[in-house]
Motif scaffolding. Structure first.
Motif, short mmCIF file in Angstrom:
data_model
loop_
_atom_site.label_atom_id
_atom_site.label_comp_id
_atom_site.label_asym_id
_atom_site.label_seq_id
_atom_site.Cartn_x
_atom_site.Cartn_y
_atom_site.Cartn_z
N SER A 133 18.21 51.41 78.80
CA SER A 133 18.23 52.34 77.67
C SER A 133 18.46 51.62 76.35
O SER A 133 17.77 51.85 75.37
N THR A 134 19.47 50.75 76.36
CA THR A 134 19.79 50.03 75.13
C THR A 134 18.61 49.19 74.67
O THR A 134 18.26 49.19 73.49
N GLY A 135 17.98 48.49 75.61
CA GLY A 135 16.85 47.66 75.25
C GLY A 135 15.72 48.48 74.65
O GLY A 135 15.15 48.13 73.62
N TYR A 136 15.43 49.59 75.31
CA TYR A 136 14.37 50.49 74.83
C TYR A 136 14.68 50.94 73.40
O TYR A 136 13.83 50.87 72.51
N ILE A 137 15.91 51.39 73.21
CA ILE A 137 16.28 51.92 71.90
C ILE A 137 16.18 50.84 70.82
O ILE A 137 15.63 51.06 69.75
N GLU A 138 16.69 49.66 71.12
CA GLU A 138 16.63 48.57 70.15
C GLU A 138 15.19 48.25 69.77
O GLU A 138 14.85 48.05 68.61
N ALA B 14 12.08 59.27 70.56
CA ALA B 14 13.05 59.28 71.66
C ALA B 14 14.16 58.27 71.42
O ALA B 14 15.33 58.53 71.69
N ALA B 15 13.79 57.11 70.87
CA ALA B 15 14.80 56.08 70.63
C ALA B 15 15.82 56.54 69.60
O ALA B 15 17.02 56.33 69.77
#
Lengths: 221, 254, 222
Positions: C55-60, C100-101
């Motif tokens: 999740s964190t990677g996606y958001i970043e 989404a992010a």
């Protein structure tokens, strides 16, 4: 395949420079105009407040690309770079003025009263007492805005500014689309690095300038 | 006689700080026990160990013969049988008083909506808040909120209710209404374990008072005996401080 | 002046068609983006290490790169590995994944700002973690998130305009087309600008009404 990237790296990096030039130019414009708008809204008379509100509403309610095209076609003969600076700059002003307005209003009214009591004129009080404090409060939200503006430089490619994204597109097109993923991927990576670096710098700046007791924002946003 | 609650040798540490150093006691059905002691001695932690909100590091807890601390136990089912009243009430802020009381019977005991609503209404009336069924927590006073939270615990027909300093967060004039509800509960035969500073309450309904300090039980006994002639010097010291703090008058008045 | 109005009247049908497409893309990406954002947020708050990392990677990634780059990547780049999307779908997907992010961070903030005691109380009544999240935490978090969610949806309505870059015939693209055929670019974009203003103002109003409707009595300024 990867040779393409290595060969084109200088070309892309020049694009980064163009993007940063653009960013610097339009953010500064936005900063100045935004600060004026904020002061207009908080301290101005009815007319000034209304004017400020209208300007803000327009430049925040219309999409960035539409603004870019309006300035590009509206000011005939103007080079794309200038149109981009104006379009993105005034839009940035509208957003920045919100941030400044919030910061100014967060400074308690007692500060202004104390300044007036000491004999300062309204403008002087604003300049010497309110603004220095407001600027520090504004750094947090402003950093978020900064990252957003940095990414928005990519929109300038639509009116012909040859910044990073446009150059990536060129590379993709003259390598006949064989390296699309790679090129756009590298392009995205460059933006990512820029945004991260910008955030870190601003965070450090915020900490440096922080007045003990004032609220701080968390890193990472 | 089967014991409702058995606690054996509970230890709990937070990092390097050992908060509970071996607590053991038992409760029979209908018992009301009050735990007193200086702040920070682990009284709240003990309650949370009992229903495993804070799992104990060592030791065991049994509820009517079922071991709560066992790793294979169905903790949700067991928690449903233990009521918990918090110092900060912890009412669900997005639900009306009625829904606060009926939600657990619906979702945990799988009661039908109508049944649960009826039950919730009964419990609210028992605590004197039938007319506030449609009010939201933000619209209720502290005392009312705490009474709703007691109703919420009662709606699950628990075998035992744990009270974690139920009146400590209340304004003085609201404490009485909550204590009244608690006293009635005790008289009706509910098994209650209460952590509190309210000595008057302890005096009038407690079957036993447990004095805890620094993670151990220093002394325990019937209130009349413990308050009048405490055996341990530490107990005496604590009681002395409390009466100084709260004043003899207030104690007697309660 | 009147000439402008005539021009406006003539252009309106085409522009409104474009508006329809704009709203279509916006609708899809809001729905998809909100759901995905919520899942990502739940992953970050309650998930195990792997889910958290993902999740964190996606958001970043999606917050750190420009939306336009993401859109071009998805539309022009994915065919390289065999995924070919129509412009409308590619635009919706790109915008949806992007929002989404951002929404994930708003949801995460909202979930974490519900008081810890709520979860404790729910568990103490015997609710499972999932039940507590579903019936207690989320209803509160969703109300807290409304201002940011509203901002995000207005933002997205405006950013839908970048879809013109991959050939989606939405409002912006239509204005450009009118420009090419009449050479009155400025006028065409000006009208489009006003349509966007109307859209965003109406949306802002609707969202305010929504916020008012779900407000919990007694709770101010959350």
């Amino acid at each position: 395949m990867y040779k393409v990237i290595l060969e084109e790296l200088p070309y892309l990096l020049q694009g980064v420079l163009v993007a940063l030039e653009l960013l610097l130019a339009f953010i500064s414009l936005g900063f100045l105009v935004g600060a004026v708008l904020a002061v207009m809204r908080v301290y101005g008379n009815r007319l000034l407040v209304l004017l400020a509100i209208l300007i803000e509403r327009f430049f925040r309610g219309v999409p960035a690309v539409v603004l870019l095209f309006l300035f590009f076609y509206g000011l005939s003969g103007v080079p794309p770079f200038v149109a981009a600076v104006l379009g993105l700059g005034l839009r940035s002003a509208a957003y920045q003025s919100q941030i400044f307005k919030g910061a100014i209003q967060a400074i308690e009214s007692g500060q202004m009263t104390a300044a007036r009591a000491l004999g300062m004129g309204k403008l002087k009080a604003i300049r010497c007492i309110i603004i220095p404090q407001a600027l520090r409060l504004a750094i947090g939200p402003w950093s978020n805005e900064f990252a957003s503006e940095l990414k928005d430089t990519s929109l300038a490619y639509t009116i012909g500014v040859i910044e990073l994204l446009r150059r990536a597109k060129y590379i993709v097109s003259y390598t006949y689309g064989n390296n699309t993923l790679l090129v756009y991927g590298v392009c995205a990576l460059m933006y990512l690095v820029l945004v991260r670096t910008g955030n870190v710098i601003l965070y450090r700046l915020e900490r440096r300038l922080a007045i003990p007791g004032f609220e701080r924002r968390e890193e990472g946003g | 006689m089967a014991l409702t609650l058995v606690i054996e040798d509970i230890h709990k540490a937070y990092g390097n700080l050992e908060v509970l150093k071996g607590i053991s006691f038992g409760m029979q059905k209908g018992d009301t026990k009050v735990v007193i002691g200086p702040s920070g001695t682990g009284k709240s932690t003990l309650l949370r160990c009992i229903n495993r909100l804070s799992p104990p590091d060592k030791g065991q807890v049994w509820l009517e013969g079922e071991e709560i601390t066992h790793s294979k136990s169905n903790i949700n089912q067991l928690r449903a049988k233990i009521g918990f009243v918090f110092q900060d009430f912890n009412l669900f802020s997005h639900l009306t008083a009625l829904k606060n009381v009926s939600i657990a019977p619906m979702k945990v005991m799988r009661m039908k909506k109508k049944e649960a609503a009826k039950l919730a209404m009964e419990e609210l009336e028992k605590v004197g808040l039938g007319d506030k069924a449609d009010a939201y927590p933000a619209q209720l006073s502290g005392g009312q909120q705490q009474r709703v939270s007691i109703a919420r615990a009662l709606a699950m027909s628990p075998k035992l209710i744990l009270f974690d300093e139920p009146t400590s967060a209340l304004d003085p004039e609201l404490i009485g209404e909550v204590l009244e509800v608690m006293i009635n509960l005790a008289k009706d035969g509910m098994t209650m374990l209460v952590v509190s500073h309210e000595m008057g309450f302890a005096r009038s309904v407690a079957d036993e008072v447990i004095f805890m300090e620094q993670g151990v039980i220093v002394e325990q006994g019937p209130p009349q005996q413990l308050f009048a002639s405490p055996k341990q010097p530490r107990t005496r010291e604590f009681l002395h401080k409390i009466t100084e703090l709260y004043g003899e008058e207030r104690e007697k008045g309660n | 002046m009147t000439d402008f109005f005539h021009f406006a009247r003539a252009s309106l049908p085409l522009l409104l068609k474009g508006t329809g497409v704009t709203l279509q893309i916006w609708g899809w990406c809001m729905v998809g983006g909100t759901i995905l954002g919520l899942l990502l947020a739940l992953g970050r708050v309650y998930g195990n290490r792997a889910i958290y990392a993902f999740s964190t990677g996606y958001i970043e990634l999606f917050r750190g790169t420009p939306m336009l780059v993401q859109m071009l990547f998805i539309y022009f780049g994915l065919p390289e590995i065999g995924v070919m999307l129509t412009p409308v779908i590619a635009a919706s997907v790109a915008l949806g994944m992007n929002t989404a992010a951002y929404q994930a961070e708003y949801f995460r903030g909202a979930i974490q700002s519900t008081k810890a005691g709520q979860m404790t109380a729910a568990r103490s009544l015997g609710m499972s973690k999932a039940q507590a999240i579903c019936y207690i935490i989320l209803p509160q978090a969703l109300r807290i998130v409304i201002p940011q969610w509203s901002n995000e949806s207005i933002l997205l309505l405006k950013y839908s305009s970048i879809a013109f870059a991959i050939g989606v015939p939405e409002l912006m693209a239509r204005a450009q087309m009118i420009g090419y055929s009449t050479f009155r670019f400025f006028d065409a974009f000006l009208i489009a600008a006003f349509i966007y203003l109307v859209l965003t103002t109406v949306l802002a109003q609707l969202l305010d009404m929504l916020a008012e409707k779900v407000r919990i009595p007694g709770q101010e300024g959350r």
